[in-house]
Structures are given as structure tokens and as C-alpha cells.
Design a protein around this motif. Sequence first.
Motif, PDB file in Angstrom:
ATOM      1  N   GLU A  48       0.828  -1.203   0.000  1.00  0.00           N
ATOM      2  CA  GLU A  48       0.000   0.000   0.000  1.00  0.00           C
ATOM      3  C   GLU A  48       0.859   1.247   0.000  1.00  0.00           C
ATOM      4  O   GLU A  48       2.022   1.225   0.366  1.00  0.00           O
ATOM      5  CB  GLU A  48      -0.991   0.009   1.159  1.00  0.00           C
ATOM      6  CG  GLU A  48      -0.427   0.269   2.529  1.00  0.00           C
ATOM      7  CD  GLU A  48      -1.533   0.369   3.573  1.00  0.00           C
ATOM      8  OE1 GLU A  48      -2.385  -0.533   3.637  1.00  0.00           O
ATOM      9  OE2 GLU A  48      -1.539   1.349   4.305  1.00  0.00           O
ATOM     10  N   ALA A  49       0.253   2.328  -0.455  1.00  0.00           N
ATOM     11  CA  ALA A  49       0.909   3.630  -0.480  1.00  0.00           C
ATOM     12  C   ALA A  49      -0.155   4.710  -0.348  1.00  0.00           C
ATOM     13  O   ALA A  49      -1.305   4.521  -0.744  1.00  0.00           O
ATOM     14  CB  ALA A  49       1.685   3.821  -1.771  1.00  0.00           C
ATOM     15  N   GLN A  50       0.247   5.826   0.233  1.00  0.00           N
ATOM     16  CA  GLN A  50      -0.662   6.960   0.404  1.00  0.00           C
ATOM     17  C   GLN A  50      -0.007   8.218  -0.139  1.00  0.00           C
ATOM     18  O   GLN A  50       1.215   8.328  -0.179  1.00  0.00           O
ATOM     19  CB  GLN A  50      -0.993   7.150   1.880  1.00  0.00           C
ATOM     20  CG  GLN A  50      -1.738   5.989   2.465  1.00  0.00           C
ATOM     21  CD  GLN A  50      -2.107   6.216   3.917  1.00  0.00           C
ATOM     22  OE1 GLN A  50      -2.166   7.341   4.393  1.00  0.00           O
ATOM     23  NE2 GLN A  50      -2.354   5.141   4.632  1.00  0.00           N
ATOM     24  N   ALA A  51      -0.856   9.155  -0.544  1.00  0.00           N
ATOM     25  CA  ALA A  51      -0.362  10.431  -1.058  1.00  0.00           C
ATOM     26  C   ALA A  51      -1.459  11.481  -0.921  1.00  0.00           C
ATOM     27  O   ALA A  51      -2.637  11.147  -0.766  1.00  0.00           O
ATOM     28  CB  ALA A  51       0.047  10.304  -2.519  1.00  0.00           C
ATOM     29  N   GLU A  71       5.481   9.376   0.874  1.00  0.00           N
ATOM     30  CA  GLU A  71       6.751   8.795   1.271  1.00  0.00           C
ATOM     31  C   GLU A  71       7.278   7.860   0.189  1.00  0.00           C
ATOM     32  O   GLU A  71       8.454   7.550   0.150  1.00  0.00           O
ATOM     33  CB  GLU A  71       6.600   8.047   2.598  1.00  0.00           C
ATOM     34  CG  GLU A  71       6.324   8.974   3.759  1.00  0.00           C
ATOM     35  CD  GLU A  71       6.176   8.239   5.076  1.00  0.00           C
ATOM     36  OE1 GLU A  71       6.430   7.020   5.133  1.00  0.00           O
ATOM     37  OE2 GLU A  71       5.799   8.893   6.053  1.00  0.00           O
ATOM     38  N   ASN A  72       6.414   7.406  -0.703  1.00  0.00           N
ATOM     39  CA  ASN A  72       6.790   6.501  -1.780  1.00  0.00           C
ATOM     40  C   ASN A  72       7.205   7.318  -3.003  1.00  0.00           C
ATOM     41  O   ASN A  72       6.400   8.053  -3.575  1.00  0.00           O
ATOM     42  CB  ASN A  72       5.609   5.580  -2.116  1.00  0.00           C
ATOM     43  CG  ASN A  72       5.963   4.513  -3.108  1.00  0.00           C
ATOM     44  OD1 ASN A  72       6.626   4.785  -4.105  1.00  0.00           O
ATOM     45  ND2 ASN A  72       5.504   3.309  -2.860  1.00  0.00           N
ATOM     46  N   LYS A  73       8.444   7.171  -3.426  1.00  0.00           N
ATOM     47  CA  LYS A  73       8.971   7.953  -4.551  1.00  0.00           C
ATOM     48  C   LYS A  73       8.268   7.642  -5.872  1.00  0.00           C
ATOM     49  O   LYS A  73       8.169   8.494  -6.744  1.00  0.00           O
ATOM     50  CB  LYS A  73      10.475   7.694  -4.713  1.00  0.00           C
ATOM     51  CG  LYS A  73      11.289   7.989  -3.487  1.00  0.00           C
ATOM     52  CD  LYS A  73      11.508   9.455  -3.332  1.00  0.00           C
ATOM     53  CE  LYS A  73      12.418   9.704  -2.133  1.00  0.00           C
ATOM     54  NZ  LYS A  73      12.254  10.981  -1.558  1.00  0.00           N
ATOM     55  N   LEU A  74       7.760   6.424  -6.033  1.00  0.00           N
ATOM     56  CA  LEU A  74       7.086   6.049  -7.279  1.00  0.00           C
ATOM     57  C   LEU A  74       5.727   6.729  -7.445  1.00  0.00           C
ATOM     58  O   LEU A  74       5.237   6.865  -8.565  1.00  0.00           O
ATOM     59  CB  LEU A  74       6.895   4.530  -7.335  1.00  0.00           C
ATOM     60  CG  LEU A  74       8.155   3.687  -7.392  1.00  0.00           C
ATOM     61  CD1 LEU A  74       7.808   2.215  -7.289  1.00  0.00           C
ATOM     62  CD2 LEU A  74       8.917   3.982  -8.666  1.00  0.00           C
ATOM     63  N   MET A  75       5.111   7.134  -6.344  1.00  0.00           N
ATOM     64  CA  MET A  75       3.778   7.741  -6.411  1.00  0.00           C
ATOM     65  C   MET A  75       3.786   9.026  -7.233  1.00  0.00           C
ATOM     66  O   MET A  75       2.852   9.286  -7.982  1.00  0.00           O
ATOM     67  CB  MET A  75       3.243   8.033  -5.002  1.00  0.00           C
ATOM     68  CG  MET A  75       2.874   6.791  -4.222  1.00  0.00           C
ATOM     69  SD  MET A  75       1.479   5.907  -4.931  1.00  0.00           S
ATOM     70  CE  MET A  75       0.151   6.992  -4.466  1.00  0.00           C
ATOM     71  N   LYS A  80       1.480  11.705 -11.737  1.00  0.00           N
ATOM     72  CA  LYS A  80       1.674  12.700 -12.794  1.00  0.00           C
ATOM     73  C   LYS A  80       1.473  12.089 -14.181  1.00  0.00           C
ATOM     74  O   LYS A  80       0.864  12.705 -15.052  1.00  0.00           O
ATOM     75  CB  LYS A  80       3.047  13.345 -12.675  1.00  0.00           C
ATOM     76  CG  LYS A  80       3.116  14.314 -11.503  1.00  0.00           C
ATOM     77  CD  LYS A  80       4.478  14.950 -11.369  1.00  0.00           C
ATOM     78  CE  LYS A  80       4.471  15.917 -10.190  1.00  0.00           C
ATOM     79  NZ  LYS A  80       5.798  16.520  -9.977  1.00  0.00           N
ATOM     80  N   ALA A  81       1.965  10.871 -14.375  1.00  0.00           N
ATOM     81  CA  ALA A  81       1.797  10.217 -15.678  1.00  0.00           C
ATOM     82  C   ALA A  81       0.327   9.925 -15.963  1.00  0.00           C
ATOM     83  O   ALA A  81      -0.121  10.033 -17.107  1.00  0.00           O
ATOM     84  CB  ALA A  81       2.604   8.921 -15.719  1.00  0.00           C
ATOM     85  N   ARG A  82      -0.423   9.585 -14.939  1.00  0.00           N
ATOM     86  CA  ARG A  82      -1.827   9.224 -15.137  1.00  0.00           C
ATOM     87  C   ARG A  82      -2.762  10.435 -15.210  1.00  0.00           C
ATOM     88  O   ARG A  82      -3.798  10.365 -15.866  1.00  0.00           O
ATOM     89  CB  ARG A  82      -2.304   8.323 -13.991  1.00  0.00           C
ATOM     90  CG  ARG A  82      -1.677   6.951 -13.992  1.00  0.00           C
ATOM     91  CD  ARG A  82      -2.245   6.093 -15.124  1.00  0.00           C
ATOM     92  NE  ARG A  82      -1.701   4.763 -15.122  1.00  0.00           N
ATOM     93  CZ  ARG A  82      -2.310   3.703 -14.616  1.00  0.00           C
ATOM     94  NH1 ARG A  82      -3.498   3.828 -14.072  1.00  0.00           N
ATOM     95  NH2 ARG A  82      -1.727   2.533 -14.654  1.00  0.00           N
TER      96      ARG A  82
END
Length: 109
Positions: A48-51, A71-75, A80-82
Motif C-alpha cells: 500500500e501507499a498513500q499520497a 513517502e513513496n517515490k514512485l507515487m 503525474k503520468a496518469r
Amino acid sequence: MRKLTFIILVSLGLHIAIASDDAKPAEQLRNEIVKLLQSPRMELENNEAQAVISFTITTERELVVLSVKSENKLMDSFVKARLNYKKVDYNVIENGQVFRIPLKIVIKN
């Protein structure tokens, strides 16, 4: 290869930051964002990840992501890409409105 089912949970509260007043835009805008963010293809720690996403909508009805706090760099790159420059069906009420929406992605095996 095992198939992962992704669930994107976007908080029901889509907030507009206009000075100190908060208002809720159409639920339709929230639903469009959820559709644009479906089926992420990324590895997440603890599944899981939050933003918190801050964005605006141009007069041409395009989303422009201003920031992604996570906290997740991939988010950042995923969101932004989506979302960046994708057309949405939302009439801009006031030019320069900044929207903030919490995002939680949960991967269920």
C-alpha cells in the motif's frame, strides 16, 4: 506469475482550497480521477501507499498536477503520468482553484 488486484481508494472528501473556504466539487470529478488512477503497475512496500495530490484544472478542462506528497517515490511519477493534462468533465468555477485529494492505493493478492 501471480495476478494482483489493485484497489484505489480515494477519500470521499475532494477539497478545494480557495483562500480559507472549502467547498466540494461534483462527485463526478472524483470518479473521473479514480478511473484515471486504476490498475497501477508498480511494486509497493507493504502492498500500500498513500499520497496527497494537489492539482488544478485549466480552462481547457485539463488536470495539471501541482504536487504529490508521499513517502513513496514512485507515487509522484505514477500520479503525474496518469493525471497530467488529461481532460475531465468539470467546469472551472474560478481560474486558479487548487484541489487537494487524499489517495490510498492498496494491493490485494
